[in-house]
Each structure stands twice: as C-alpha cells, then as structure tokens.
Design an enzyme around this catalytic site. Structure first.
Site, PDB file in Angstrom:
ATOM      1  N   ARG A 189      30.440  26.126  57.292  1.00  0.00           N
ATOM      2  CA  ARG A 189      29.687  27.277  56.878  1.00  0.00           C
ATOM      3  C   ARG A 189      28.125  27.604  57.738  1.00  0.00           C
ATOM      4  O   ARG A 189      28.397  28.812  57.481  1.00  0.00           O
ATOM      5  CB  ARG A 189      29.267  26.808  55.366  1.00  0.00           C
ATOM      6  N   GLU A 193      28.670  37.611  45.182  1.00  0.00           N
ATOM      7  CA  GLU A 193      30.122  36.942  45.092  1.00  0.00           C
ATOM      8  C   GLU A 193      31.516  38.149  44.717  1.00  0.00           C
ATOM      9  O   GLU A 193      31.848  37.510  44.180  1.00  0.00           O
ATOM     10  CB  GLU A 193      29.692  35.709  44.258  1.00  0.00           C
ATOM     11  N   TYR A 208      23.280  28.048  40.474  1.00  0.00           N
ATOM     12  CA  TYR A 208      22.694  26.843  40.578  1.00  0.00           C
ATOM     13  C   TYR A 208      22.305  27.632  41.549  1.00  0.00           C
ATOM     14  O   TYR A 208      21.713  28.392  41.790  1.00  0.00           O
ATOM     15  CB  TYR A 208      23.703  26.005  42.090  1.00  0.00           C
ATOM     16  N   HIS A 240      28.934  37.803  49.961  1.00  0.00           N
ATOM     17  CA  HIS A 240      29.157  36.611  49.704  1.00  0.00           C
ATOM     18  C   HIS A 240      30.417  36.294  49.079  1.00  0.00           C
ATOM     19  O   HIS A 240      31.476  37.099  48.748  1.00  0.00           O
ATOM     20  CB  HIS A 240      28.126  35.222  48.934  1.00  0.00           C
ATOM     21  N   SER A 241      31.234  35.094  49.211  1.00  0.00           N
ATOM     22  CA  SER A 241      31.875  34.671  48.149  1.00  0.00           C
ATOM     23  C   SER A 241      32.683  33.040  48.500  1.00  0.00           C
ATOM     24  O   SER A 241      31.573  32.666  48.936  1.00  0.00           O
ATOM     25  CB  SER A 241      33.778  35.287  48.744  1.00  0.00           C
ATOM     26  N   GLU A 244      33.381  32.713  54.746  1.00  0.00           N
ATOM     27  CA  GLU A 244      33.610  33.099  54.155  1.00  0.00           C
ATOM     28  C   GLU A 244      34.139  35.061  54.473  1.00  0.00           C
ATOM     29  O   GLU A 244      33.479  36.400  54.870  1.00  0.00           O
ATOM     30  CB  GLU A 244      32.097  34.285  52.880  1.00  0.00           C
ATOM     31  N   HIS A 254      27.519  33.177  55.647  1.00  0.00           N
ATOM     32  CA  HIS A 254      27.890  31.657  55.850  1.00  0.00           C
ATOM     33  C   HIS A 254      29.894  32.154  56.142  1.00  0.00           C
ATOM     34  O   HIS A 254      30.222  33.439  55.946  1.00  0.00           O
ATOM     35  CB  HIS A 254      28.333  31.730  54.479  1.00  0.00           C
ATOM     36  N   ALA A 255      29.598  31.412  57.443  1.00  0.00           N
ATOM     37  CA  ALA A 255      30.727  31.501  58.336  1.00  0.00           C
ATOM     38  C   ALA A 255      31.741  31.811  57.553  1.00  0.00           C
ATOM     39  O   ALA A 255      32.900  32.802  58.336  1.00  0.00           O
ATOM     40  CB  ALA A 255      30.936  31.271  59.408  1.00  0.00           C
TER      41      ALA A 255
END
Length: 337
Positions: free
Chosen positions: A151, A295, A273, A221-222, A96, A93-94
């Site tokens: 993102r 994360e 989720y 990720h974050s 992060e 994801h861009a």
C-alpha cells in the site's frame, strides 16, 4: 463459538497472473491497450509518447506539457487568459491498480474525443487538466515485482526497519490524529512529519504554486464504489457541504442511470471512516473548495485484484462522474464580468 466465513477468491495467484499478463501486441493508440494494467515502465513510456505526440503538434488534439517527468497537462486549443485548472492524481496507494489505469484511460479518451465529444471539448477548452498517473511510483513498481498488496511508498525510516509511509496520511490536515498511525510498520503510518515524503511534498508544492488557478481537485482510489468529499480527517462539515453533496449525488445518480451500478456518496469521514492527513482535505484547506475522492469498482468481490475485464466499465463510470462534476464546477467558477 461459531466463526462464519465465505471464500471470495479461490486462486489469488491466478488472478494476479491475469492482471500482469500482457499477451497482446496492440499499439498504445488502440482501445484494447487501455483495457489492461501496465507496469511503471510502461506508464512512463506512454507519458513520453504523449509528449512526443505534442511536439508533432497534431491538429485536433489537446496539447500536453511536462511540468514534471511523471505528469501531463491536457489543454484544448482555445486559449483564455482566465483559464482555470483541474488536478487528477492516481495511484497514491500502490496496490490500487485500477486507479493508474483510469488516469491513462482518461488521457487517451481526451485525445481521441476532443472536438468530437462536447463535454470533453468544453472541459479542455475551459480548464488545463493536470494528470499524475502514478503518484506512488516506487510503491507501484514494488507491487509488480514483489508484493502485489503493498500500500505505502518505499521510503526508509530512521526509527525502524519497516519500510514505507502511507502518502494519504502524510498531508497537513489533522496530521497523524485518530485514523492514522505513528508506527512505521503500520499500513497507515503517517510519516515523520507532514510532507515528509517526496511524493506528497512535490504534489503539495505544485498545488501551492497553482492554487489561484486550480479549481477542482480529484484523487482516484479503489475500492468500494464511492464519491467522496472533505472532510476525511474529522466529522466536521465543510462550509459548502450542501453544494458538494449535491454534486456527488448528481454524479452517482448518473452512474446508476447509465451503468446500473450503485455508488455511495457523501463526506468521507461520515461515509467511510475518519482518515487524517489526506490529500483531498489538504487541497480543500488550501482553497480548492471543489475537492473529491473517487473510490472505483468494486465493492469487495475482487477488491484490489479487479480483473482487467472490469477496467473499461470502471473507467466509464468514473469518467461520467468526473464530467458531471467538472462541468458543474466550470459553471460555478465562471469569472465575473
């Protein structure tokens, strides 16, 4: 009706400027170089420098490979016929940015502490480690030039003027079901079909061709401070649920003990989720049964705009969790005599 709210960031533009500011002339070999965020061009220059270092065959350092222009192979000098492998990808994801920062930080740490730190030495002598610092290069570049909070990737759609696909919804794991979108304008757009995006296809093809050796998959990720494992795409429990839960629980306890920071842990769908089409679920279904998503910091105070001053602590926490899990996986996957 009373609407309550709280301002978390007074000046986001100032924070973004702080993230992109590189006033120091520190060489790439210095520790402080990795306490800053770096553009896509810097990342690629750094990868080239690692490859050139390998060509010098410096004693006491792992060797590097270039199976792909944008990723590296770390491997200890000790050669074993039955050597296993580990995959780490960052920046799917861009926005992060702490994720690519960790991949770069991890590579440099491995180079500096091979033969000095027992855990790193054992990891590199037992496993080839494939590191992809920026899985979403076009999207990452766009966050530096145009929209810091972008993102997706930057692919175009025949069906819409909207740009981009969420690469972590583009893998063939309950693809485009609840938790993803088939609308190209949405942030969680799943793409036209599984692996429709060249980035997802390249990673999937590589892992398919190395599925017998890759024993551990890790996607960084974050944000949110969580250590997660499959499934993300459903609430179904994987067959080795208890084993994976034990691994992330142990890693989270170590982070709390050494860094006084709390990380949630558990199966992704139950902890955060439902998110179909994720790379971690796909890797698990491929047969890589030690598959995890980290994360990183923080819990939302800064979110995707984590200041550079937090990079070192976030990377140290992630490294501790990575070492904890990797060393256990090395033990669990020892070849039978």
């Amino acid at each position: 009706m009373c609407v309550c709210f709280r301002v978390l960031l007074d000046n986001t533009e100032e924070l973004i400027e702080m993230q992109t500011r590189n006033e120091s002339s520190d060489p790439r070999s210095s520790v402080s170089y990795y306490d800053r965020y770096h553009s896509l061009e810097d990342v690629r220059d750094l990868i080239v420098s690692y490859i050139l270092l390998d060509q010098q065959d410096c004693p006491g350092t792992p060797r590097h490979g270039q199976s792909h222009p944008d990723w590296l192979i770390l491997s200890g000098r000790q050669e074993r016929a039955e050597k296993r492998a580990m995959w780490i990808d960052c920046g799917i994801h861009a926005r992060e940015w702490i994720s690519p920062a960790f991949c770069l930080w991890f590579v440099q740490y491995s180079l500096n502490f091979y033969n000095l730190n027992n855990d790193i030495t054992e990891m590199l002598n037992s496993m080839d480690i494939y590191v992809l610092p920026v899985m979403n290069p076009d999207g990452y570049k766009y966050t530096w030039t145009t929209n810091r909070m972008w993102r997706k990737n930057r692919s175009s759609s025949k069906e819409s003027n909207c740009v981009g696909t969420d690469l972590n919804r583009n893998f063939d794991a309950n693809w485009c079901t609840k938790g993803a979108s088939n609308r190209p304008c949405d942030e969680i757009y799943c793409g036209q079909f599984p692996e429709s995006e060249p980035e997802a296809e390249a990673v999937a093809n590589f892992l398919r061709s190395h599925k017998d050796s890759v024993k551990l998959y890790l996607s960084i990720h974050s944000y949110g401070q969580m250590l997660l494992f499959p499934y993300s795409c459903s609430n179904e429990e994987v067959p080795n649920y208890a084993e994976l839960f034990e691994l992330v629980q142990e890693a989270a306890m170590k982070i709390r003990r050494y860094y006084r920071n709390n990380y949630k842990y558990g199966a992704s769908a139950k902890t955060i989720y439902v998110a179909p089409g994720g790379s971690d679920d796909w890797a698990y279904n491929l047969g890589i049964h030690y598959s995890f998503t980290f994360e990183l910091e923080d819990r939302g105070r800064y979110g995707f705009l984590l200041p550079p001053s937090f990079i070192s602590n976030a990377c140290n926490e992630a490294l501790l969790a990575l070492k904890s899990i990797a060393l256990r996986v090395i033990q669990k996957t020892q070849p039978q005599p």
